[in-house]
Scaffold this motif. Structure first.
Motif, short mmCIF file in Angstrom:
data_model
loop_
_atom_site.label_atom_id
_atom_site.label_comp_id
_atom_site.label_asym_id
_atom_site.label_seq_id
_atom_site.Cartn_x
_atom_site.Cartn_y
_atom_site.Cartn_z
N UNK A 196 9.42 -1.95 -0.65
CA UNK A 196 7.96 -2.41 -0.58
C UNK A 196 7.06 -1.46 0.20
N UNK A 197 7.63 -0.65 1.04
CA UNK A 197 6.81 0.26 1.62
C UNK A 197 6.59 1.47 0.41
N UNK A 198 5.33 2.08 0.74
CA UNK A 198 4.91 3.11 -0.35
C UNK A 198 5.15 4.42 -0.07
N UNK A 199 6.24 4.78 0.39
CA UNK A 199 6.52 6.26 0.76
C UNK A 199 7.93 6.51 0.06
N UNK B 104 16.48 0.11 -7.34
CA UNK B 104 15.51 -0.73 -6.16
C UNK B 104 14.94 -1.97 -6.64
N UNK B 105 14.54 -2.72 -5.76
CA UNK B 105 13.90 -4.06 -6.05
C UNK B 105 12.83 -4.01 -7.02
N UNK B 106 12.66 -4.96 -7.87
CA UNK B 106 11.34 -4.75 -8.64
C UNK B 106 10.28 -5.64 -8.61
N UNK B 107 9.30 -5.70 -9.30
CA UNK B 107 8.03 -6.53 -9.56
C UNK B 107 7.23 -6.19 -8.21
N UNK B 108 7.28 -4.52 -7.88
CA UNK B 108 6.65 -4.45 -6.75
C UNK B 108 5.27 -3.26 -7.04
N UNK B 109 4.09 -3.51 -6.52
CA UNK B 109 3.02 -2.46 -7.23
C UNK B 109 2.41 -1.91 -5.86
N UNK B 110 2.34 -0.82 -5.85
CA UNK B 110 1.85 0.02 -4.76
C UNK B 110 0.35 0.66 -5.00
N UNK B 111 -0.40 0.21 -4.12
CA UNK B 111 -1.80 0.61 -4.23
C UNK B 111 -2.54 1.59 -3.07
N UNK B 112 -3.41 2.21 -3.38
CA UNK B 112 -4.12 3.07 -2.46
C UNK B 112 -4.61 2.03 -1.19
N UNK B 113 -4.40 2.42 0.03
CA UNK B 113 -4.80 1.86 1.17
C UNK B 113 -6.31 1.95 1.37
N UNK B 114 -6.95 0.91 1.63
CA UNK B 114 -8.49 0.92 1.90
C UNK B 114 -9.30 0.92 0.53
N UNK C 251 2.42 -12.22 -3.38
CA UNK C 251 2.04 -11.78 -1.96
C UNK C 251 1.66 -10.52 -2.03
N UNK C 252 0.83 -10.16 -0.83
CA UNK C 252 0.24 -8.95 -0.38
C UNK C 252 0.57 -8.76 0.86
N UNK C 253 1.11 -7.58 1.11
CA UNK C 253 1.71 -7.19 2.31
C UNK C 253 0.70 -5.92 2.80
N UNK C 254 0.41 -5.85 4.16
CA UNK C 254 -0.48 -4.91 4.61
C UNK C 254 -0.24 -4.67 6.19
N UNK C 255 -0.56 -3.33 6.58
CA UNK C 255 -0.48 -2.97 7.82
C UNK C 255 -1.80 -3.00 8.31
N UNK C 256 -2.41 -3.72 9.21
CA UNK C 256 -3.68 -3.52 9.65
C UNK C 256 -4.19 -2.30 10.14
N UNK C 257 -2.83 -1.45 10.72
CA UNK C 257 -3.22 -0.16 11.24
C UNK C 257 -1.88 0.41 10.37
N UNK C 258 -2.02 1.41 9.52
CA UNK C 258 -0.83 2.12 9.27
C UNK C 258 -0.24 3.07 10.35
N UNK D 98 0.72 -1.48 -0.14
CA UNK D 98 -0.11 -0.05 0.08
C UNK D 98 0.90 1.38 0.09
N UNK D 99 0.54 2.37 -0.56
CA UNK D 99 0.94 3.58 -0.59
C UNK D 99 0.86 4.09 0.74
N UNK D 100 1.91 4.85 0.96
CA UNK D 100 1.92 5.32 2.59
C UNK D 100 2.28 4.22 3.60
#
Length: 412
Positions: free
Chosen positions: A154-157, A167-177, A192-199, A140-142
């Protein structure tokens, strides 16, 4: 030389300038109070960025650390050790997980999780199998997942990756929620999809239950692994042992650190037996991961946190902070939103205070209060899970004085 006087100026003389620490140096702490070199007292609403969740100098943690210090400090991973096995057993008995990997930090736990996800896809879909290109990681972005080159990518900032390319490749950043964005990004090539339950660093933004359920559904549909980064929100801070438990969505991999050691460096990656099987001997490792000192402390942390008394207390303290901030806002109108989960709470500043979150931290120090930011527009609160309610109320009173002073300076 070792007896030379050190102060804040010493930092500028001897340390790499990648931090900008406060003007004072804390030298001792107890519970939710800190004292600096000059004997000034502070109420700690930061917990070392959500780390010392049982407070400073907790007697039970001090005891088990002292006991382990007198027994065994370190072994290489050519051996296992009793504290690591006890902690792994406690974690697997308390969560969805069946297997655990120990590291030194949250970044390393996330690095392990991301490597494991790609290795799992390679084992099950690649190498002359059905999908050799199944390597995409969606995040996710941010978001924030650590400071290694892989995790910071991988972090979206973008501010954290500037100047470190390629940077490492094949990464896709999307809007949170954003459910539609998730639907569009997660496909057959996703491993894989990686997400913080609370950013956390991204502004203290909780995921909606619908969003996490959609990620679970999409990962199941496309054979991808769902990774929950609970480095900041895990180990009781959400009011459950791990945040996934409150959402009712179970990941394939979960990462933990920060509060896990209450200040002693330790991280963990939790997963299932099936997924863990891809980390065969030699595929990944950590010299200090599973250190007996760290694991002895972390085992006691989980034992102490995973009780109704502590977890219910988190929910009660959450309400006290939110109510206190609402009262402050009735008078000062400084926040446009107060949000978060458990004892990770963000107060988003109004338009006239936009970009001023650091001012609250600096003025807070003058009033004997340690607080955090989550970007330029959000003041972040992450006190101990067991902070005495008297300390909590006194800290809120000090924070109101901080708000008043920042607003007064703004109007000059």
């Amino acid at each position: 030389m070792s007896s030379a006087i050190v102060n804040r100026q010493t930092f500028d003389e001897v340390m790499v300038p990648n931090y900008s620490p406060a003007a004072f140096i804390p030298v001792s702490g107890k519970g939710s109070r800190l004292w600096d070199q000059d004997g000034n007292e502070y109420i700690d609403f930061a917990s070392g960025i959500a780390v010392t969740s049982l407070g400073h100098l907790h007697p039970e943690l001090t005891r088990v650390l002292h006991e382990q210090v007198d027994r065994l400090w370190h072994l290489s991973n050519t051996f296992t050790n009793e504290p690591a096995l006890r902690l792994a057993r406690r974690l697997t008995e308390s969560t969805f997980a069946e297997r655990v990997f120990f590291s030194n930090s949250g970044a390393e736990a996330n690095e392990a999780a991301l490597k494991l996800a790609r290795r799992y896809a390679f084992d099950h879909f690649g190498a002359e199998k059905t999908k050799p290109e199944k390597t995409k990681i969606v995040s996710c972005k941010q978001s924030f997942h650590g400071r290694t080159l892989f995790t910071v990518s991988v972090g979206g900032q973008p501010k954290y990756t500037e100047g470190f390319a390629p940077l490492p490749g094949d990464l896709d950043h999307i809007e949170f929620n954003d459910l539609a964005a998730a639907e569009a990004a997660i496909d057959a090539n996703t491993c894989a999809v990686i997400v913080e339950p609370v950013q956390g660093e991204g502004g203290v933004l909780p995921a909606t239950p619908e969003y996490l359920k959609k990620l679970r559904e999409l990962c199941d549909r496309h054979g991808a692994l769902l990774i929950f980064d609970e480095v900041q929100i895990g180990v009781g801070r959400a009011g459950t042992l791990f945040a996934y438990m409150g959402y009712g969505v179970t990941p394939d991999i979960l990462t933990s650190a920060k509060a896990l050691g209450n200040g002693f460096p330790v991280g963990a990656m939790l997963t299932t037996k099936k997924v863990a099987a891809s980390f065969v001997v030699g595929t990944h490792g950590s010299t200090y991961g599973g250190n007996p000192l760290a694991c002895a402390v972390a085992d006691k942390v989980i034992e102490l946190v995973n009780t109704p008394e502590v977890l219910d207390g988190v929910k009660r303290r959450h309400d006290l902070i939110v109510e206190g901030l609402a009262r402050i806002n009735e008078t000062h109108r400084a926040f446009r939103d107060v949000r978060g989960a458990g004892l990770l709470i963000g107060a988003e500043l109004t338009g006239e205070l936009a970009g001023k979150s650091k001012d609250f931290v600096n003025v807070g120090a003058k009033h004997g209060l340690v607080i955090l930011v989550a970007g330029p527009n959000v003041v972040r609160f992450a006190p101990s899970l067991v902070i005495p309610e008297d300390d909590l109320q006194e800290g809120l009173e000090r924070f109101e004085a901080v708000v008043a002073e920042v607003l007064a300076a703004q109007s000059v």
